[in-house]
Structure formats: C-alpha cells, structure tokens
Design a protein around this motif. Structure first.
Motif, PDB file in Angstrom:
ATOM      1  N   GLU A  92      11.803  36.000  12.193  1.00  0.00           N
ATOM      2  CA  GLU A  92      12.673  37.145  12.467  1.00  0.00           C
ATOM      3  C   GLU A  92      11.891  38.312  13.078  1.00  0.00           C
ATOM      4  OE1 GLU A  92      15.897  36.303   8.880  1.00  0.00           O
ATOM      5  OE2 GLU A  92      14.046  37.409   8.496  1.00  0.00           O
ATOM      6  N   LEU A 102      18.837  47.312  19.214  1.00  0.00           N
ATOM      7  CA  LEU A 102      19.681  47.246  18.021  1.00  0.00           C
ATOM      8  C   LEU A 102      19.467  45.949  17.258  1.00  0.00           C
ATOM      9  CD1 LEU A 102      23.040  48.807  19.272  1.00  0.00           C
ATOM     10  CD2 LEU A 102      21.379  49.814  17.698  1.00  0.00           C
ATOM     11  N   THR A 103      19.373  44.847  17.989  1.00  0.00           N
ATOM     12  CA  THR A 103      19.126  43.547  17.347  1.00  0.00           C
ATOM     13  C   THR A 103      17.757  43.535  16.686  1.00  0.00           C
ATOM     14  OG1 THR A 103      20.511  42.428  18.977  1.00  0.00           O
ATOM     15  CG2 THR A 103      18.996  41.059  17.728  1.00  0.00           C
ATOM     16  N   LEU A 105      16.056  46.020  15.373  1.00  0.00           N
ATOM     17  CA  LEU A 105      16.058  46.792  14.128  1.00  0.00           C
ATOM     18  C   LEU A 105      16.655  45.975  12.982  1.00  0.00           C
ATOM     19  CD1 LEU A 105      17.093  50.349  15.376  1.00  0.00           C
ATOM     20  CD2 LEU A 105      14.861  49.643  14.477  1.00  0.00           C
ATOM     21  N   SER A 106      17.717  45.256  13.266  1.00  0.00           N
ATOM     22  CA  SER A 106      18.331  44.403  12.251  1.00  0.00           C
ATOM     23  C   SER A 106      17.381  43.280  11.833  1.00  0.00           C
ATOM     24  CB  SER A 106      19.640  43.815  12.782  1.00  0.00           C
ATOM     25  OG  SER A 106      20.195  42.902  11.865  1.00  0.00           O
ATOM     26  N   LEU A 107      16.702  42.698  12.811  1.00  0.00           N
ATOM     27  CA  LEU A 107      15.788  41.584  12.533  1.00  0.00           C
ATOM     28  C   LEU A 107      14.600  42.007  11.684  1.00  0.00           C
ATOM     29  CD1 LEU A 107      15.819  39.857  16.034  1.00  0.00           C
ATOM     30  CD2 LEU A 107      16.522  38.777  13.880  1.00  0.00           C
ATOM     31  N   LYS A 109      14.425  44.414   9.561  1.00  0.00           N
ATOM     32  CA  LYS A 109      14.872  44.714   8.197  1.00  0.00           C
ATOM     33  C   LYS A 109      15.082  43.416   7.407  1.00  0.00           C
ATOM     34  CE  LYS A 109      16.917  49.160   9.438  1.00  0.00           C
ATOM     35  NZ  LYS A 109      18.159  49.931   9.695  1.00  0.00           N
ATOM     36  N   GLN A 110      15.665  42.413   8.078  1.00  0.00           N
ATOM     37  CA  GLN A 110      15.824  41.109   7.432  1.00  0.00           C
ATOM     38  C   GLN A 110      14.460  40.489   7.128  1.00  0.00           C
ATOM     39  OE1 GLN A 110      18.366  38.551   9.814  1.00  0.00           O
ATOM     40  NE2 GLN A 110      19.769  40.230  10.227  1.00  0.00           N
TER      41      GLN A 110
END
Length: 223
Positions: A92, A102-103, A105-107, A109-110
C-alpha cells in the motif's frame, strides 16, 4: 561381547529417548516459521519487486491493485501472523508513490494501520521489516495537517530496525536516505555504502537488484 557392544546394551532407554527428543526439537526449531515466510508471502515479495521496479510506469497501477487484493487474501488466510500484514502495508505504501494525491493519502493511512497491527503481533518478523517500513513511511509521508509524516519518529523506527538487522540492505538504505535529507551527508553516505555492500538475500534477488540501483543513484547524487 566387546566393551563397546556391552555399553550400547547397558545404556538406559530413557537416555536414548531423551537424545532423540532433543534432535527432533532442534530439527523443528531449525524449520521455524521465522526462517521461511509462507508461500503466499513469498509470492507477495516477488510481486512487489516486479511492480515497484517495473520499467513501464503505466503497468504499475493494475499490478499494485492486484497485489493489494492478494495481500488481503493472505492476511485472511494467515490470521495472527505478522508477515502478510507487513507486506500488505509495504504494498500500500509503495502504491502511494505512483497514485494520485487523494488516493496516496488513503493508501498511506491504510499502510500505517496494517504495519502497526503487525508490530503488535511480532515486531521482529522478517528481520524487523515492520520497523523499516514504518520508518520509511513516517519519513516520506506529508506532515500535519495533510498526514502524519514525522522525521523524528521515522529515525526512531529505523534505528530499531537497524538493531534487529544491522547489515540489512533496506534499513541501511532508508536510514541513509533520511540522514542525507536532514543534512547529515557524510553519515548518510556511509549508510548508503553499507547498504550497497549488504549480502545478497536468497530468494530476494529481484528486490536486491532494484534496491542496489536506487542506492547507486542516491550515491551518484551525493558525489
């Protein structure tokens, strides 16, 4: 009957049994799960190397998406194991490097969630890779208010990784990179050179080749 034969027949049975038990236990210890990652984790390792070091950038997105699904399956099939969680986080965080903002930042955090979960299970798994990965993640993530990047925390994690794997190619590379970024050029260069001299990892030749190319690029930039 000669003395050697007599001694063999006079040896108490419990001594023979105890010796056999010790041999069995040593054999099992030698084949412990720490020595050889499960096949699904090995597949993730090779898949990551192929995706991350792919010569064609356009091929990375579908490759990482497939790897993320593969990693989630490995985590589900191996509950309570740190290794698949570590690779889920690595995949990730690596995907984030090539994704939209944006993608990404989500990755990341995961990735942090999965790496922290692995840390709770076994921080020493895969030669301390959880610390190496968290260190790299904190070093490269944007800081507040966008994300959680923290160079001080990154340094702490990478130093933990080096205690577990002092001669490893990855912890030395990422620590060297961080030192250079913080203005410690000579110390960083020494770490990068140490990383370049790391012993090859059996079964990780694809990752080693790609990492050495990155190290040479970093050293060339310093010189």
């Amino acid at each position: 009957m000669n003395p050697q034969t007599l001694h063999r027949f006079n040896t108490p049975f419990w001594r023979v049994s105890a010796l056999a038990l010790v041999i069995v236990l040593l054999t099992l210890a030698g084949g412990s799960r720490a020595d050889a990652p499960p096949p699904s984790v090995v597949a993730l390792q090779h898949g990551w190397a192929q995706a991350f070091y792919a010569p064609e950038g356009a091929a990375r997105e579908p490759a990482f998406q497939a790897l993320e699904a593969q990693a989630a399956k490995a985590v589900a099939e191996l509950p309570g194991r740190a290794e698949p969680l570590i690779w889920q986080g690595i995949i990730e965080s690596s995907h984030a490097k090539f994704a939209s903002s944006l993608t990404a930042l989500s990755l990341i955090k995961q990735a942090r969630e999965h790496l922290q979960a692995a840390e709770k299970i076994d921080p020493a798994a895969l030669d301390g890779s959880v610390y190496t990965s968290l260190g790299s993640l904190y070093a490269k993530a944007p800081g507040w208010p966008l994300a959680f990047g923290d160079k001080k925390l990154a340094r702490s994690y990478l130093e933990k990784a080096l205690k577990l794997n002092p001669d490893g190619i990855d912890p030395n590379y990422f620590y060297g990179e961080l030192l250079v970024a913080q203005g410690e050029r000579e110390a960083g260069k020494a770490r990068l050179e140490h990383a370049l001299a790391a012993a090859p990892r059996v079964g990780r030749e694809d990752a080693d080749n790609g990492r050495r190319a990155e190290i040479r690029t970093a050293l060339a930039a310093l010189n």
